[in-house]
Design a protein around this motif. Structure first.
Motif, PDB file in Angstrom:
ATOM      1  N   ALA A   1       0.813  -1.223   0.000  1.00 43.98           N
ATOM      2  CA  ALA A   1       0.000   0.000   0.000  1.00 43.98           C
ATOM      3  C   ALA A   1       0.843   1.267   0.000  1.00 43.98           C
ATOM      4  O   ALA A   1       0.314   2.375  -0.114  1.00 43.98           O
TER       5      ALA A   1
ATOM      6  N   TYR B   1      -7.103  -4.693   5.570  1.00 46.36           N
ATOM      7  CA  TYR B   1      -5.996  -3.754   5.723  1.00 46.36           C
ATOM      8  C   TYR B   1      -5.706  -3.534   7.198  1.00 46.36           C
ATOM      9  O   TYR B   1      -6.603  -3.622   8.043  1.00 46.36           O
TER      10      TYR B   1
ATOM     11  N   ILE C   1      -2.028   1.569   7.768  1.00 45.53           N
ATOM     12  CA  ILE C   1      -2.513   2.008   6.457  1.00 45.53           C
ATOM     13  C   ILE C   1      -3.661   2.987   6.675  1.00 45.53           C
ATOM     14  O   ILE C   1      -4.599   2.695   7.425  1.00 45.53           O
TER      15      ILE C   1
ATOM     16  N   THR D   1      -8.952   3.146   1.551  1.00 45.29           N
ATOM     17  CA  THR D   1     -10.088   2.288   1.237  1.00 45.29           C
ATOM     18  C   THR D   1     -11.146   3.016   0.405  1.00 45.29           C
ATOM     19  O   THR D   1     -12.104   2.394  -0.063  1.00 45.29           O
TER      20      THR D   1
ATOM     21  N   LEU E   1      -4.049  -5.791   1.930  1.00 44.46           N
ATOM     22  CA  LEU E   1      -3.203  -4.595   1.867  1.00 44.46           C
ATOM     23  C   LEU E   1      -2.138  -4.652   2.951  1.00 44.46           C
ATOM     24  O   LEU E   1      -2.449  -4.799   4.133  1.00 44.46           O
TER      25      LEU E   1
ATOM     26  N   CYS F   1       1.361  -2.618   4.497  1.00 50.04           N
ATOM     27  CA  CYS F   1       1.997  -1.306   4.482  1.00 50.04           C
ATOM     28  C   CYS F   1       3.333  -1.372   3.749  1.00 50.04           C
ATOM     29  O   CYS F   1       3.992  -2.418   3.713  1.00 50.04           O
TER      30      CYS F   1
END
Length: 613
Positions: free
Chosen positions: A365, A389, A394, A399, A436, A438
């Motif tokens: 992400a 996520y 994040i 989103t 997702l 980081c």
């Protein structure tokens, strides 16, 4: 295009021609004007030059009035399949016109490239480009697909540019089909199963497929090389009879021979002449596998006879699966008995990368800023049916890329087992799942444990890299972390806290290199890290303590290494901190050789390309 000539007839045009040549370094600049520039070729007659060279060139750029261009090329035109790409640029570089061989010859792309060089207006008049729809005559070459059609390409394109109702069938997945899915014109209906198509509603059928389709309406088939064929045979096998029979059998199974990517067998058949001839005659790579490699595959139709003779359960299915990377076959083992008494088997598998099936995308992400996700990562995020996520790492704003109706869950309060249960539930439904992570998943991402479970559950997945926080740190510090003659290496590491470090990977050992140090997950042991760094770095070495890089609440503290622990303590930051140490921080004075006028390389040879008469 390799052979390009730029033709100018005025002084102003010559100036523009020399600018264009810089982006096409092996091109010729030709003029009838006298010039002292060593990059310019002065010739007696442009007409004579074209008489000798028109058919030899890939591209011609006239920096002239359009009328001059048209008159000079008129007598040389033969066919759009052989004529070079011709474009025309006015003397002031205001407009760039695609004149000849716009699609197949590449003149449209040539014109667009030159327009970006000059900051000009590109004039493209071909119908598909004006409408911003697919150029059907170049899609095949663009994505390395074979082409079969029921009508001439001109007639097929006429139906398409006139927006006749078109059915598009996608039997495979690759870069090309992803492009088509994103750019479907409003008169095209997309299908994934041929049985869903009512052909009475359409006037053109387009498919990207490995299958053979014979339909009542005009058709255009794009055939990617996505099939692997495995084969076993008796001791003797006639080459011609083998190929003829295999082609006929594939035809009967509605499998397009042009879709074969590779061909294989067991290693004891490595010198089977029929297989070698088949490979050579059709430019299809031939590979063999050992018994041990074949034994790693579970085939759907094991043979006791093959096991007793050569020690494996089967050859054709196993080698097709090994070549394709798939755990399944498209066509199970076919036993063929030839008229001359010889025998062979064959099986067909679809490349695992081409199969249209669901998967889990592990996506980097980026460091925090929601716009620092990669384009590919964002596109997958927009398609996802389920997204997990880590909300602590994040930003929730990321989103916002998710589509309406997608299930979006913050995994921060979930155990790994709970996450897997959710992902598996969606996977079984055929939903597309995104996990997702980081930064970049390859760095401290804890994805190995997830992939182990995915492997055990036989869930397909792939990884999309992301921008790491160390890259974002360099941007924030406006620094290049590799400086000529100062530092040419970057160390990404962490200090030893609760998680032990491998014995040869201590901070002090890395510090001995004096490379740029990017130290993750170590803010809580800053004093210990400082002491280890000072074993090899000078006390006044620049440091940066960077909190939540690229987030809206990003904070950066800079100073000297001797004060690192104090900087951390004063910052009062205890997590989400990256420590950067090294002389590259803020360095400015050293110059790279890359753009030095005294240095030559493959893109700047300082070699002059001119015509000698």
């Amino acid at each position: 295009m390799k052979k390009i000539v730029i033709i100018a007839v005025t002084e102003k045009g010559l100036e523009k021609a020399l600018i264009i040549q810089q982006e096409f370094p092996k091109s010729l600049v030709v003029t009838t004007l006298s010039s002292t520039n060593k990059n310019v070729s002065t010739i007696a007659s442009i007409s004579s030059y074209l008489n000798d060279n028109f058919a030899k060139l890939d591209g011609i750029c006239f920096v002239t009035a359009l009328g001059i261009c048209v008159r000079l090329i008129a007598s040389h035109l033969e066919s759009k399949s052989t004529d070079p790409a011709v474009i025309s640029v006015d003397d002031l570089g205001v407009n760039v016109q695609s004149v000849l061989s716009g699609h197949k010859g590449g003149a449209n792309d040539f014109a667009l490239k030159v327009s970006t060089i000059l900051g000009s207006n590109a004039i493209i008049s071909t119908s598909s480009d004006v409408q911003n729809i697919w150029a059907l005559d170049t899609l095949g070459s663009q994505f390395d697909w074979q082409v079969e059609r029921s009508l001439s390409m001109n007639k097929t394109m006429a139906l398409f540019v006139n927006n006749k109702p078109t059915a598009l069938l996608l039997d495979v997945k690759d870069k090309g089909t992803q492009h088509l899915e994103k750019t479907v014109p409003d008169f095209v209906t997309l299908f994934y199963n041929e049985s869903d198509i009512d052909y009475t509603q359409f006037e053109l059928f387009i498919a990207v497929t490995y299958k053979i389709y014979e339909v009542a309406i005009p058709s255009l088939l794009f055939i990617p090389k996505v099939l692997s064929v495995g084969s076993g045979c008796s001791k003797q096998l006639d080459s011609k009879l083998f190929e003829t029979t295999l082609r006929r059998e594939l035809q009967a199974l509605r499998i397009n021979f042009s879709a074969i990517k590779n061909f294989g067998s067991i290693d004891i058949k490595g010198k089977q002449q029929a297989y070698l001839d088949f490979s050579t005659n059709n430019a299809i790579p031939f590979s063999t596998f050992t018994s041990d490699e074949i034994d790693t595959v579970t085939v759907p139709n094991p043979s006791d006879m093959v096991q007793s003779k050569i020690g494996v359960d089967g050859v054709s299915e196993s080698t097709a699966m090994l070549l394709s990377g798939s755990k399944n076959v498209l066509i199970e083992k076919q036993k063929i008995h030839l008229d001359n008494g010889e025998k062979f088997t064959f099986s067909v598998a679809l490349s695992v990368n081409a199969a249209r099936k669901t998967a889990i995308a592990i996506i980097g992400a980026g460091p925090g800023d929601e716009e620092l996700i990669t384009v590919k990562g964002k596109q997958y995020l927009e398609q996802a049916d389920c997204v997990l996520y880590a909300g602590s790492l994040i930003p929730e704003e990321m989103t916002n890329w998710c589509k309406a109706g997608a299930v979006v869950r913050n995994s921060a309060m979930m155990t790994l087992e709970e996450q897997i249960t959710l992902m598996q539930a969606h996977y079984k439904k055929g939903n597309f799942v995104v996990r997702l992570q980081c930064g970049d998943p390859s760095l401290y991402g804890a994805i190995q444990e997830q992939m182990t479970i995915f492997d055990d559950l036989e869930m397909d997945y792939f990884i999309v890299p992301g921008i790491s926080s160390f890259s974002a740190a360099a941007a924030t510090l406006r620094s290049e972390f590799t400086i000529p003659e100062v530092v040419q290496s970057i160390v990404l590491t962490r200090g030893e806290g609760k998680t032990p470090m491998p014995p040869k990977e201590s901070i002090a050992a890395f510090a001995a290199t004096n490379a740029t140090m990017c130290i993750f997950l170590s803010v809580g042991i800053a004093k210990k890290v400082q002491a280890q760094l000072l074993e090899h770095f000078d006390a006044d070495t620049p440091v940066a303590v960077m909190y939540r890089i690229s987030w809206k609440d990003e904070e950066v503290y800079q100073g000297k290494l001797e004060n690192l622990a104090k900087i951390v303590k004063d910052s009062k930051k205890t997590r989400t901190v990256l420590i950067i140490v090294g002389h590259a921080i803020g360095a400015r004075k050293n110059r790279s050789q890359l753009y030095s006028p005294d240095v030559k390389h493959i893109f700047r040879t300082n070699k002059k390309f001119v015509v000698t008469e």
